[in-house]
Design a protein around this motif. Structure first.
Motif, PDB file in Angstrom:
ATOM      1  N   TYR A 184       0.876  -1.170   0.000  1.00 32.05           N
ATOM      2  CA  TYR A 184       0.000   0.000   0.000  1.00 32.05           C
ATOM      3  C   TYR A 184       0.906   1.211   0.000  1.00 32.05           C
ATOM      4  O   TYR A 184       1.942   1.234   0.675  1.00 32.05           O
ATOM      5  CB  TYR A 184      -0.902   0.006   1.242  1.00 32.05           C
ATOM      6  CG  TYR A 184      -1.954  -1.073   1.194  1.00 32.05           C
ATOM      7  CD1 TYR A 184      -3.116  -0.888   0.437  1.00 32.05           C
ATOM      8  CD2 TYR A 184      -1.789  -2.263   1.880  1.00 32.05           C
ATOM      9  CE1 TYR A 184      -4.088  -1.869   0.378  1.00 32.05           C
ATOM     10  CE2 TYR A 184      -2.766  -3.250   1.834  1.00 32.05           C
ATOM     11  CZ  TYR A 184      -3.905  -3.051   1.078  1.00 32.05           C
ATOM     12  OH  TYR A 184      -4.869  -4.025   1.018  1.00 32.05           O
ATOM     13  N   ALA A 185       0.532   2.220  -0.769  1.00 33.60           N
ATOM     14  CA  ALA A 185       1.337   3.433  -0.865  1.00 33.60           C
ATOM     15  C   ALA A 185       0.414   4.628  -1.088  1.00 33.60           C
ATOM     16  O   ALA A 185      -0.693   4.480  -1.604  1.00 33.60           O
ATOM     17  CB  ALA A 185       2.325   3.313  -2.023  1.00 33.60           C
ATOM     18  N   VAL A 186       0.905   5.790  -0.705  1.00 33.45           N
ATOM     19  CA  VAL A 186       0.173   7.029  -0.918  1.00 33.45           C
ATOM     20  C   VAL A 186       1.015   7.908  -1.836  1.00 33.45           C
ATOM     21  O   VAL A 186       2.205   8.118  -1.594  1.00 33.45           O
ATOM     22  CB  VAL A 186      -0.109   7.761   0.420  1.00 33.45           C
ATOM     23  CG1 VAL A 186      -0.746   9.111   0.166  1.00 33.45           C
ATOM     24  CG2 VAL A 186      -0.988   6.895   1.322  1.00 33.45           C
ATOM     25  N   ALA A 187       0.384   8.386  -2.908  1.00 35.16           N
ATOM     26  CA  ALA A 187       1.044   9.300  -3.840  1.00 35.16           C
ATOM     27  C   ALA A 187      -0.027  10.093  -4.563  1.00 35.16           C
ATOM     28  O   ALA A 187      -1.092   9.554  -4.884  1.00 35.16           O
ATOM     29  CB  ALA A 187       1.902   8.532  -4.848  1.00 35.16           C
ATOM     30  N   ARG A 188       0.281  11.367  -4.795  1.00 34.03           N
ATOM     31  CA  ARG A 188      -0.613  12.249  -5.540  1.00 34.03           C
ATOM     32  C   ARG A 188      -2.040  12.241  -4.994  1.00 34.03           C
ATOM     33  O   ARG A 188      -3.003  12.227  -5.746  1.00 34.03           O
ATOM     34  CB  ARG A 188      -0.595  11.902  -7.013  1.00 34.03           C
ATOM     35  CG  ARG A 188       0.782  12.094  -7.614  1.00 34.03           C
ATOM     36  CD  ARG A 188       0.779  11.939  -9.086  1.00 34.03           C
ATOM     37  NE  ARG A 188       2.133  12.168  -9.578  1.00 34.03           N
ATOM     38  CZ  ARG A 188       2.437  12.182 -10.846  1.00 34.03           C
ATOM     39  NH1 ARG A 188       1.521  11.973 -11.753  1.00 34.03           N
ATOM     40  NH2 ARG A 188       3.665  12.399 -11.213  1.00 34.03           N
ATOM     41  N   GLY A 189      -2.141  12.209  -3.665  1.00 34.13           N
ATOM     42  CA  GLY A 189      -3.439  12.306  -3.017  1.00 34.13           C
ATOM     43  C   GLY A 189      -4.290  11.051  -3.086  1.00 34.13           C
ATOM     44  O   GLY A 189      -5.473  11.080  -2.785  1.00 34.13           O
ATOM     45  N   ARG A 190      -3.685   9.922  -3.496  1.00 31.12           N
ATOM     46  CA  ARG A 190      -4.420   8.661  -3.613  1.00 31.12           C
ATOM     47  C   ARG A 190      -3.734   7.564  -2.819  1.00 31.12           C
ATOM     48  O   ARG A 190      -2.524   7.585  -2.627  1.00 31.12           O
ATOM     49  CB  ARG A 190      -4.498   8.201  -5.069  1.00 31.12           C
ATOM     50  CG  ARG A 190      -5.294   9.113  -5.976  1.00 31.12           C
ATOM     51  CD  ARG A 190      -5.884   8.411  -7.168  1.00 31.12           C
ATOM     52  NE  ARG A 190      -6.787   7.327  -6.866  1.00 31.12           N
ATOM     53  CZ  ARG A 190      -8.056   7.453  -6.465  1.00 31.12           C
ATOM     54  NH1 ARG A 190      -8.557   8.638  -6.250  1.00 31.12           N
ATOM     55  NH2 ARG A 190      -8.815   6.405  -6.268  1.00 31.12           N
ATOM     56  N   LEU A 191      -4.535   6.588  -2.407  1.00 24.57           N
ATOM     57  CA  LEU A 191      -4.020   5.339  -1.856  1.00 24.57           C
ATOM     58  C   LEU A 191      -3.937   4.365  -3.018  1.00 24.57           C
ATOM     59  O   LEU A 191      -4.897   4.234  -3.796  1.00 24.57           O
ATOM     60  CB  LEU A 191      -4.952   4.795  -0.770  1.00 24.57           C
ATOM     61  CG  LEU A 191      -4.587   3.416  -0.214  1.00 24.57           C
ATOM     62  CD1 LEU A 191      -3.233   3.458   0.503  1.00 24.57           C
ATOM     63  CD2 LEU A 191      -5.689   2.924   0.723  1.00 24.57           C
ATOM     64  N   TRP A 192      -2.795   3.720  -3.149  1.00 21.22           N
ATOM     65  CA  TRP A 192      -2.539   2.798  -4.255  1.00 21.22           C
ATOM     66  C   TRP A 192      -2.152   1.426  -3.721  1.00 21.22           C
ATOM     67  O   TRP A 192      -1.541   1.314  -2.658  1.00 21.22           O
ATOM     68  CB  TRP A 192      -1.368   3.283  -5.108  1.00 21.22           C
ATOM     69  CG  TRP A 192      -1.544   4.605  -5.763  1.00 21.22           C
ATOM     70  CD1 TRP A 192      -1.325   5.833  -5.217  1.00 21.22           C
ATOM     71  CD2 TRP A 192      -1.957   4.837  -7.102  1.00 21.22           C
ATOM     72  NE1 TRP A 192      -1.578   6.822  -6.129  1.00 21.22           N
ATOM     73  CE2 TRP A 192      -1.973   6.238  -7.302  1.00 21.22           C
ATOM     74  CE3 TRP A 192      -2.325   4.015  -8.159  1.00 21.22           C
ATOM     75  CZ2 TRP A 192      -2.331   6.808  -8.517  1.00 21.22           C
ATOM     76  CZ3 TRP A 192      -2.678   4.587  -9.361  1.00 21.22           C
ATOM     77  CH2 TRP A 192      -2.684   5.971  -9.542  1.00 21.22           C
ATOM     78  N   GLY A 193      -2.408   0.404  -4.506  1.00 16.38           N
ATOM     79  CA  GLY A 193      -1.763  -0.892  -4.363  1.00 16.38           C
ATOM     80  C   GLY A 193      -0.645  -0.896  -5.386  1.00 16.38           C
ATOM     81  O   GLY A 193      -0.887  -0.585  -6.558  1.00 16.38           O
ATOM     82  N   VAL A 194       0.592  -1.185  -4.979  1.00 17.23           N
ATOM     83  CA  VAL A 194       1.723  -1.123  -5.912  1.00 17.23           C
ATOM     84  C   VAL A 194       2.635  -2.345  -5.779  1.00 17.23           C
ATOM     85  O   VAL A 194       2.707  -2.974  -4.724  1.00 17.23           O
ATOM     86  CB  VAL A 194       2.582   0.160  -5.712  1.00 17.23           C
ATOM     87  CG1 VAL A 194       1.776   1.405  -5.974  1.00 17.23           C
ATOM     88  CG2 VAL A 194       3.205   0.201  -4.341  1.00 17.23           C
ATOM     89  N   PHE A 195       3.312  -2.636  -6.858  1.00 20.26           N
ATOM     90  CA  PHE A 195       4.359  -3.654  -6.892  1.00 20.26           C
ATOM     91  C   PHE A 195       5.499  -3.024  -7.668  1.00 20.26           C
ATOM     92  O   PHE A 195       5.304  -2.556  -8.799  1.00 20.26           O
ATOM     93  CB  PHE A 195       3.873  -4.917  -7.600  1.00 20.26           C
ATOM     94  CG  PHE A 195       4.939  -5.969  -7.765  1.00 20.26           C
ATOM     95  CD1 PHE A 195       5.125  -6.931  -6.786  1.00 20.26           C
ATOM     96  CD2 PHE A 195       5.757  -5.987  -8.891  1.00 20.26           C
ATOM     97  CE1 PHE A 195       6.106  -7.909  -6.933  1.00 20.26           C
ATOM     98  CE2 PHE A 195       6.738  -6.952  -9.045  1.00 20.26           C
ATOM     99  CZ  PHE A 195       6.909  -7.915  -8.062  1.00 20.26           C
TER     100      PHE A 195
END
Length: 180
Positions: free
Chosen positions: A109-120
């Motif tokens: 889980y990550a936060v970038a550009r005002g959004r919560l993302w699922g990332v790999f």
């Protein structure tokens, strides 16, 4: 008796010589991941995938996925938007960090550009096809299970806080069931 040792020694030497002459079949290594190969794999998963520069957008089970790669930096990132980061509570952020430790697996889980993302995130060159597929699955799963199990898949790494949280939920549901 003395003849047995030389005969045994010859058998050992013969076995060793045969082993030396027999080539060990080594698994064939996959070619390095390139933008073209990455796009081909993604198009096999979603024929409607849309490339744009170093980015490819696809959909898996109605969930939008963005894959960005930079061959010069040798990096790739698969991302799934989950929700606005605005309004995330301290408790929710703590739970996300706990999941990053033990249940999100290789996705995060990550936060970038005002959004919560699922990332790999992974180096591009050594990325193998099955790793890419697993990455996409895990990234979709962390988005899909957000607010519930926060899981990248069926495995829990352990040693973190999630097992205790799941145990509390199990006990709570068990108590509810006792009332029935």
């Amino acid at each position: 008796m003395p003849r047995i040792l030389p005969a045994l020694a010859l058998m050992v030497l013969a076995t060793f010589a045969v082993a030396q002459d027999t080539p060990n079949p080594e698994p064939t290594a996959e070619p390095s991941m390139t933008m073209l190969r990455l796009a081909q794999i993604i198009r096999a998963i979603d024929p409607e995938a849309t490339p744009s520069g170093n980015m490819i957008e696809l959909t898996i089970d109605d969930i939008p996925v963005i894959v960005v790669a930079d061959p010069v930096a040798d990096r790739m990132r698969a991302m799934v938007p989950i929700r606005s980061a605005q309004g995330l509570t301290t408790e929710e952020l703590m739970r996300l960090m706990q999941a990053n430790f033990d249940t999100a697996l290789d996705a995060r889980y990550a936060v970038a550009r005002g959004r919560l993302w699922g990332v790999f995130i992974h180096p591009l060159g050594p990325l193998e096809k099955d790793q890419l597929i697993s990455a996409l699955i895990q990234t979709v799963n962390v988005a899909r299970t957000y607010g519930q199990t926060y899981s990248g898949g069926a495995t829990v790494f352990g040693g973190g806080d999630s097992n205790g949280i799941y145990q509390e939920l199990f006990e709570e549901l068990q108590e509810r069931g006792e009332e029935i």
